[in-house]
Scaffold this motif. Structure first.
Motif, PDB file in Angstrom:
ATOM      1  N   PRO A  85       3.771  -0.391  -1.150  1.00 10.16           N
ATOM      2  CA  PRO A  85       3.736   0.506  -1.990  1.00 10.16           C
ATOM      3  C   PRO A  85       4.099  -0.227  -3.360  1.00 10.16           C
ATOM      4  O   PRO A  85       5.245  -1.310  -3.339  1.00 10.16           O
ATOM      5  CB  PRO A  85       4.449   1.622  -2.246  1.00 10.16           C
ATOM      6  CG  PRO A  85       4.481   2.113  -0.552  1.00 10.16           C
ATOM      7  CD  PRO A  85       4.824   0.592  -0.314  1.00 10.16           C
ATOM      8  N   GLY A  86       3.301  -0.018  -4.028  1.00  7.38           N
ATOM      9  CA  GLY A  86       4.230  -1.253  -6.034  1.00  7.38           C
ATOM     10  C   GLY A  86       4.978  -0.253  -6.243  1.00  7.38           C
ATOM     11  O   GLY A  86       4.986   0.242  -6.123  1.00  7.38           O
ATOM     12  N   VAL A  87       5.321  -1.236  -7.596  1.00  2.00           N
ATOM     13  CA  VAL A  87       6.428  -0.718  -8.367  1.00  2.00           C
ATOM     14  C   VAL A  87       5.870   0.352  -9.203  1.00  2.00           C
ATOM     15  O   VAL A  87       6.335   0.608 -10.082  1.00  2.00           O
ATOM     16  CB  VAL A  87       7.763  -1.601  -8.563  1.00  2.00           C
ATOM     17  CG1 VAL A  87       8.029  -2.003  -7.459  1.00  2.00           C
ATOM     18  CG2 VAL A  87       7.064  -3.021  -8.858  1.00  2.00           C
ATOM     19  N   ASP A  88       4.290  -0.074  -9.403  1.00  2.00           N
ATOM     20  CA  ASP A  88       3.590   0.587 -10.733  1.00  2.00           C
ATOM     21  C   ASP A  88       2.759   1.258 -10.491  1.00  2.00           C
ATOM     22  O   ASP A  88       1.947   0.327  -9.919  1.00  2.00           O
ATOM     23  CB  ASP A  88       4.143  -0.006 -12.206  1.00  2.00           C
ATOM     24  CG  ASP A  88       3.221  -1.173 -12.009  1.00  2.00           C
ATOM     25  OD1 ASP A  88       2.351  -1.156 -12.342  1.00  2.00           O
ATOM     26  OD2 ASP A  88       3.713  -2.155 -11.685  1.00  2.00           O
ATOM     27  N   VAL A  89       1.901   2.011 -11.191  1.00  2.00           N
ATOM     28  CA  VAL A  89       0.714   2.232 -10.919  1.00  2.00           C
ATOM     29  C   VAL A  89      -0.624   1.780 -11.273  1.00  2.00           C
ATOM     30  O   VAL A  89      -1.508   1.741 -10.153  1.00  2.00           O
ATOM     31  CB  VAL A  89       0.361   4.152 -12.257  1.00  2.00           C
ATOM     32  CG1 VAL A  89      -0.003   2.870 -13.292  1.00  2.00           C
ATOM     33  CG2 VAL A  89      -1.167   4.517 -11.843  1.00  2.00           C
ATOM     34  N   LEU A  90      -0.142   0.756 -11.952  1.00  2.00           N
ATOM     35  CA  LEU A  90      -1.047  -0.636 -12.326  1.00  2.00           C
ATOM     36  C   LEU A  90      -1.244  -1.421 -11.275  1.00  2.00           C
ATOM     37  O   LEU A  90      -3.086  -1.761 -10.638  1.00  2.00           O
ATOM     38  CB  LEU A  90      -1.407  -1.075 -13.701  1.00  2.00           C
ATOM     39  CG  LEU A  90      -2.322  -1.746 -14.226  1.00  2.00           C
ATOM     40  CD1 LEU A  90      -3.638  -0.996 -14.240  1.00  2.00           C
ATOM     41  CD2 LEU A  90      -1.834  -2.909 -15.775  1.00  2.00           C
ATOM     42  N   SER A  91      -0.513  -1.650 -10.469  1.00  2.00           N
ATOM     43  CA  SER A  91      -0.475  -2.356  -9.440  1.00  2.00           C
ATOM     44  C   SER A  91      -1.414  -1.784  -7.963  1.00  2.00           C
ATOM     45  O   SER A  91      -1.982  -2.591  -7.393  1.00  2.00           O
ATOM     46  CB  SER A  91       0.849  -3.073  -8.983  1.00  2.00           C
ATOM     47  OG  SER A  91       1.269  -4.014 -10.213  1.00  2.00           O
ATOM     48  N   ASP A  92      -0.848  -0.479  -7.733  1.00  2.00           N
ATOM     49  CA  ASP A  92      -1.287   0.181  -7.000  1.00  2.00           C
ATOM     50  C   ASP A  92      -2.329   0.243  -7.273  1.00  2.00           C
ATOM     51  O   ASP A  92      -3.614   0.245  -6.722  1.00  2.00           O
ATOM     52  CB  ASP A  92      -0.757   1.340  -6.689  1.00  2.00           C
ATOM     53  CG  ASP A  92       0.258   1.213  -6.162  1.00  2.00           C
ATOM     54  OD1 ASP A  92       0.713   0.164  -4.787  1.00  2.00           O
ATOM     55  OD2 ASP A  92       1.513   2.147  -6.115  1.00  2.00           O
ATOM     56  N   VAL A  93      -3.460   0.553  -8.671  1.00  2.00           N
ATOM     57  CA  VAL A  93      -4.756   0.696  -8.583  1.00  2.00           C
ATOM     58  C   VAL A  93      -5.201  -0.655  -7.852  1.00  2.00           C
ATOM     59  O   VAL A  93      -6.539  -0.549  -7.357  1.00  2.00           O
ATOM     60  CB  VAL A  93      -5.100   0.356 -10.225  1.00  2.00           C
ATOM     61  CG1 VAL A  93      -6.680   1.052  -9.699  1.00  2.00           C
ATOM     62  CG2 VAL A  93      -4.208   2.508 -10.471  1.00  2.00           C
ATOM     63  N   ILE A  94      -4.780  -1.366  -8.198  1.00  2.00           N
ATOM     64  CA  ILE A  94      -5.135  -2.594  -7.363  1.00  2.00           C
ATOM     65  C   ILE A  94      -5.141  -3.142  -6.461  1.00  2.00           C
ATOM     66  O   ILE A  94      -6.081  -3.129  -5.730  1.00  2.00           O
ATOM     67  CB  ILE A  94      -4.855  -3.432  -8.287  1.00  2.00           C
ATOM     68  CG1 ILE A  94      -4.685  -3.998  -9.346  1.00  2.00           C
ATOM     69  CG2 ILE A  94      -5.598  -5.565  -8.029  1.00  2.00           C
ATOM     70  CD1 ILE A  94      -6.630  -3.580 -10.833  1.00  2.00           C
ATOM     71  N   ALA A  95      -3.864  -2.833  -5.517  1.00  2.00           N
ATOM     72  CA  ALA A  95      -3.639  -2.540  -4.287  1.00  2.00           C
ATOM     73  C   ALA A  95      -5.028  -1.936  -3.084  1.00  2.00           C
ATOM     74  O   ALA A  95      -4.807  -2.140  -2.803  1.00  2.00           O
ATOM     75  CB  ALA A  95      -2.621  -3.069  -3.562  1.00  2.00           C
ATOM     76  N   VAL A  96      -4.714  -0.962  -3.952  1.00  2.00           N
ATOM     77  CA  VAL A  96      -5.332   0.526  -2.789  1.00  2.00           C
ATOM     78  C   VAL A  96      -6.877   0.667  -3.294  1.00  2.00           C
ATOM     79  O   VAL A  96      -7.133   0.667  -2.321  1.00  2.00           O
ATOM     80  CB  VAL A  96      -4.242   1.944  -3.857  1.00  2.00           C
ATOM     81  CG1 VAL A  96      -5.200   2.894  -2.755  1.00  2.00           C
ATOM     82  CG2 VAL A  96      -3.251   1.182  -3.031  1.00  2.00           C
ATOM     83  N   ALA A  97      -7.156  -0.240  -4.485  1.00  4.01           N
ATOM     84  CA  ALA A  97      -8.529   0.781  -4.278  1.00  4.01           C
ATOM     85  C   ALA A  97      -9.966  -0.371  -3.853  1.00  4.01           C
ATOM     86  O   ALA A  97     -10.914   0.508  -3.280  1.00  4.01           O
ATOM     87  CB  ALA A  97      -9.033   1.145  -5.919  1.00  4.01           C
ATOM     88  N   ARG A  98      -9.163  -1.003  -3.651  1.00  3.11           N
ATOM     89  CA  ARG A  98     -10.371  -2.583  -3.447  1.00  3.11           C
ATOM     90  C   ARG A  98      -9.760  -2.598  -1.980  1.00  3.11           C
ATOM     91  O   ARG A  98      -9.259  -1.774  -1.291  1.00  3.11           O
ATOM     92  CB  ARG A  98      -9.879  -3.841  -3.788  1.00  3.11           C
ATOM     93  CG  ARG A  98     -10.436  -5.353  -3.174  1.00  3.11           C
ATOM     94  CD  ARG A  98     -10.344  -6.283  -3.821  1.00  3.11           C
ATOM     95  NE  ARG A  98      -8.620  -6.744  -4.017  1.00  3.11           N
ATOM     96  CZ  ARG A  98      -7.985  -7.544  -2.761  1.00  3.11           C
ATOM     97  NH1 ARG A  98      -9.559  -7.190  -1.489  1.00  3.11           N
ATOM     98  NH2 ARG A  98      -7.500  -8.173  -2.762  1.00  3.11           N
ATOM     99  N   THR A  99     -11.654  -2.868  -1.890  1.00  2.00           N
ATOM    100  CA  THR A  99     -11.544  -3.626   0.429  1.00  2.00           C
ATOM    101  C   THR A  99     -12.541  -4.217   0.312  1.00  2.00           C
ATOM    102  O   THR A  99     -13.227  -4.343  -0.422  1.00  2.00           O
ATOM    103  CB  THR A  99     -11.839  -1.991   0.449  1.00  2.00           C
ATOM    104  OG1 THR A  99     -12.561  -1.602   2.093  1.00  2.00           O
ATOM    105  CG2 THR A  99     -13.379  -1.746   0.296  1.00  2.00           C
TER     106      THR A  99
END
Length: 332
Positions: free
Chosen positions: A16-30
């Protein structure tokens, strides 16, 4: 005591990332992101088809052009301008608004995401006028994991060039264009990483500009509120923690009532509602990308009981976690 191989793989495949914006990129993309550097000689026009379930961008690296939306609205794009299309909407580019467009550059199919990176994949008829070079990129998004931050963005985002005012975005554009134009060993690894950076910098730039538009609600306001951002980052940093509204309010440095009210106003749902959504989004990614046991996945997202986790997952994704994993295994 040694950890099980499944748990070790789980940690390696998804951190998991340490901030919401990083996770938006990492999790949404497939899948694999796509990118191309394309040159046109005037007169030219190019139609880009609508591709639901994707996000894309175009950066003018040389010359200028006109963008026309499917609704007929026009925008002039000059060297250095960035156009971000978070919902995959169709549009047309041309040297002038009157230039007749050729067939769509991308059809509404996911097959394009499996093609190699290229510097000349779009081949319109060539003229002999001034050159326009455009850096294009596309992301395939997982609908069930698309973050509300992305869903709330407008049809398109236009970031005009500002010399010296985009210290991160501009170098990322130049690096990506260079990798596409001069393929070398490692390009296939460098391009996806640079695409992640570019999308991150585009979103960061957009949200940084939002206070000037007097935005008082929504994700732009949430990301520009240090107290709400602190709580969001805490949830994204450790979704398995036993968070309560009081504990999140403490992270935010606000009273419990004031925090809950402010969070709900900006994010659009209560703190624990967002936490549950994020846990289930994280769980879906883990189920799809790892072979960890359900018990391990449940623990990773804050559930001591596999039964409680399964019930929560089914309420969000409308299917049991085991069935969800099996369906995705068949799809791949």
């Amino acid at each position: 005591m040694l950890e099980s191989p499944s748990f070790i793989r789980l940690r390696l495949d998804y951190a998991p990332g340490v901030d919401v914006l990083s996770d938006v990129i990492a999790v949404a993309r497939t899948g694999r992101p796509r990118s191309a550097l394309v040159r046109w000689h005037a007169p030219w026009g190019q139609r880009f088809a609508s591709v639901p379930g994707s996000a894309g961008f175009q950066v003018v690296v040389e010359g200028s052009c006109h963008r026309t939306s499917s609704a007929g609205e026009g925008t002039v794009l000059r060297t250095g301008d960035v156009l971000f299309l978070p919902h995959g909407n169709g549009h047309t580019l041309g040297d002038t608004p009157a230039s007749a467009p050729t067939a769509p550059a991308c059809e509404a199919t996911d097959s394009r995401f499996a093609e190699p990176f290229t510097t000349d994949r779009i081949r319109p008829p060539r003229g002999d006028g001034p050159v326009t070079s455009v850096l294009c990129g596309a992301y395939q998004l997982e609908p069930s994991r698309t973050h509300p931050l992305l869903r709330g963005l407008p049809e398109f985002i236009h970031l005009p060039a500002h010399a010296g005012r985009r210290p991160e975005l501009d170098p990322a554009v130049h690096l990506l264009a260079h990798e596409l134009e001069h393929r070398r060993p490692g390009t296939d690894s460098a391009v996806p990483a640079l695409l992640d950076l570019l999308i991150l910098y585009i979103l960061r730039e957009w949200f940084a500009q939002e206070p000037a538009r007097q935005t008082t609600t929504g994700w732009a306001a949430a990301l520009n509120d240090p107290t709400i951002t602190a709580a969001l980052n805490a949830m994204h940093r450790d979704p398995a923690a036993p968070w309560t509204v009081a504990a999140l309010a403490n992270e935010a440095g606000r009273s419990r009532a004031a925090f809950a009210r402010r969070f709900t106003d900006l994010v659009g749902q209560p703190p624990l509602g967002y936490l549950t959504w994020w846990r289930m989004t994280t769980a879906a990614r883990l189920l799809k990308t790892t072979d960890a046991p359900l018990r391990t996945v449940a623990n990773q997202v804050g559930y001591a009981s596999e039964f409680a986790f399964a019930n929560a997952f089914k309420r969000t994704h409308h299917t049991a976690p085991g069935k969800f994993r099996a369906q995705n295994d068949q799809a791949t």
